[in-house]
Write a protein that holds these residues in place. Structure first.
Motif, PDB file in Angstrom:
ATOM      1  N   UNK A  48       0.801  -1.222   0.000  1.00 60.01           N
ATOM      2  CA  UNK A  48       0.000   0.000   0.000  1.00 60.01           C
ATOM      3  C   UNK A  48       0.835   1.273   0.000  1.00 60.01           C
ATOM      4  N   UNK A  49       2.152   1.138  -0.134  1.00 57.28           N
ATOM      5  CA  UNK A  49       3.019   2.306  -0.255  1.00 57.28           C
ATOM      6  C   UNK A  49       3.565   2.834   1.061  1.00 57.28           C
ATOM      7  N   UNK A  50       3.263   2.186   2.164  1.00 61.63           N
ATOM      8  CA  UNK A  50       3.835   2.617   3.435  1.00 61.63           C
ATOM      9  C   UNK A  50       5.236   2.029   3.561  1.00 61.63           C
ATOM     10  N   UNK A  51       6.151   2.803   4.126  1.00 62.86           N
ATOM     11  CA  UNK A  51       7.519   2.301   4.275  1.00 62.86           C
ATOM     12  C   UNK A  51       8.184   2.954   5.470  1.00 62.86           C
ATOM     13  N   UNK A  52       9.264   2.322   5.904  1.00 63.35           N
ATOM     14  CA  UNK A  52      10.103   2.879   6.961  1.00 63.35           C
ATOM     15  C   UNK A  52      11.547   2.580   6.588  1.00 63.35           C
ATOM     16  N   UNK A  53      12.415   3.559   6.823  1.00 58.81           N
ATOM     17  CA  UNK A  53      13.843   3.406   6.550  1.00 58.81           C
ATOM     18  C   UNK A  53      14.592   3.714   7.845  1.00 58.81           C
ATOM     19  N   UNK A  54      15.541   2.861   8.203  1.00 59.72           N
ATOM     20  CA  UNK A  54      16.311   3.080   9.417  1.00 59.72           C
ATOM     21  C   UNK A  54      17.694   2.478   9.238  1.00 59.72           C
ATOM     22  N   UNK A  55      18.615   2.959  10.039  1.00 59.96           N
ATOM     23  CA  UNK A  55      19.985   2.451  10.027  1.00 59.96           C
ATOM     24  C   UNK A  55      20.075   1.227  10.930  1.00 59.96           C
ATOM     25  N   UNK A  56      20.865   0.263  10.503  1.00 55.65           N
ATOM     26  CA  UNK A  56      21.098  -0.912  11.352  1.00 55.65           C
ATOM     27  C   UNK A  56      21.735  -0.519  12.680  1.00 55.65           C
ATOM     28  N   UNK A  57      22.428   0.593  12.704  1.00 57.80           N
ATOM     29  CA  UNK A  57      23.072   1.050  13.937  1.00 57.80           C
ATOM     30  C   UNK A  57      22.054   1.396  15.019  1.00 57.80           C
ATOM     31  N   UNK A  58      20.802   1.608  14.640  1.00 62.31           N
ATOM     32  CA  UNK A  58      19.751   1.931  15.601  1.00 62.31           C
ATOM     33  C   UNK A  58      19.181   0.675  16.258  1.00 62.31           C
ATOM     34  N   UNK A  59      19.555  -0.501  15.772  1.00 64.42           N
ATOM     35  CA  UNK A  59      19.026  -1.762  16.289  1.00 64.42           C
ATOM     36  C   UNK A  59      19.985  -2.373  17.296  1.00 64.42           C
ATOM     37  N   UNK A  60      19.456  -3.212  18.155  1.00 55.88           N
ATOM     38  CA  UNK A  60      20.321  -3.932  19.079  1.00 55.88           C
ATOM     39  C   UNK A  60      20.354  -5.409  18.666  1.00 55.88           C
ATOM     40  N   UNK A  61      21.451  -6.059  18.957  1.00 55.39           N
ATOM     41  CA  UNK A  61      21.589  -7.482  18.658  1.00 55.39           C
ATOM     42  C   UNK A  61      20.686  -8.294  19.570  1.00 55.39           C
ATOM     43  N   UNK A  62      20.082  -9.318  19.026  1.00 57.02           N
ATOM     44  CA  UNK A  62      19.280 -10.252  19.808  1.00 57.02           C
ATOM     45  C   UNK A  62      19.911 -11.626  19.687  1.00 57.02           C
ATOM     46  N   UNK A  63      19.985 -12.321  20.736  1.00 59.48           N
ATOM     47  CA  UNK A  63      20.537 -13.670  20.709  1.00 59.48           C
ATOM     48  C   UNK A  63      19.670 -14.619  21.501  1.00 59.48           C
ATOM     49  N   UNK A  64      19.951 -15.891  21.377  1.00 53.62           N
ATOM     50  CA  UNK A  64      19.200 -16.888  22.128  1.00 53.62           C
ATOM     51  C   UNK A  64      20.073 -17.466  23.207  1.00 53.62           C
TER      52      UNK A  64
END
Length: 64
Positions: A48-64
């Protein structure tokens, strides 16, 4: 193109699915996946044309 259920999983020694990264509803589809270098920009978009753009630097690592 994938739809419904598990999008990414790694089979374990018993042949069952180990790591589930994301679930996709049956009516939705994942159109493309690419590996990134850790400092790239990511764009998520809908039909539907909605989008989001972000830098990977804004994310935190997730682990198990």
């Amino acid at each position: 193109m994938l739809g419904g259920g598990v999008v990414w999983a790694r089979p374990n020694a018993q042949g069952t699915l180990g790591i589930i990264a994301i679930n996709i509803d049956d009516k939705d589809r994942l159109m493309e996946v690419q590996l990134t270098g850790g400092g790239d920009d990511v764009v998520l978009a809908t039909r539907n044309g909605m989008s989001i753009r972000f830098s990977e630097n804004q994310l935190r690592d997730l682990g198990r």
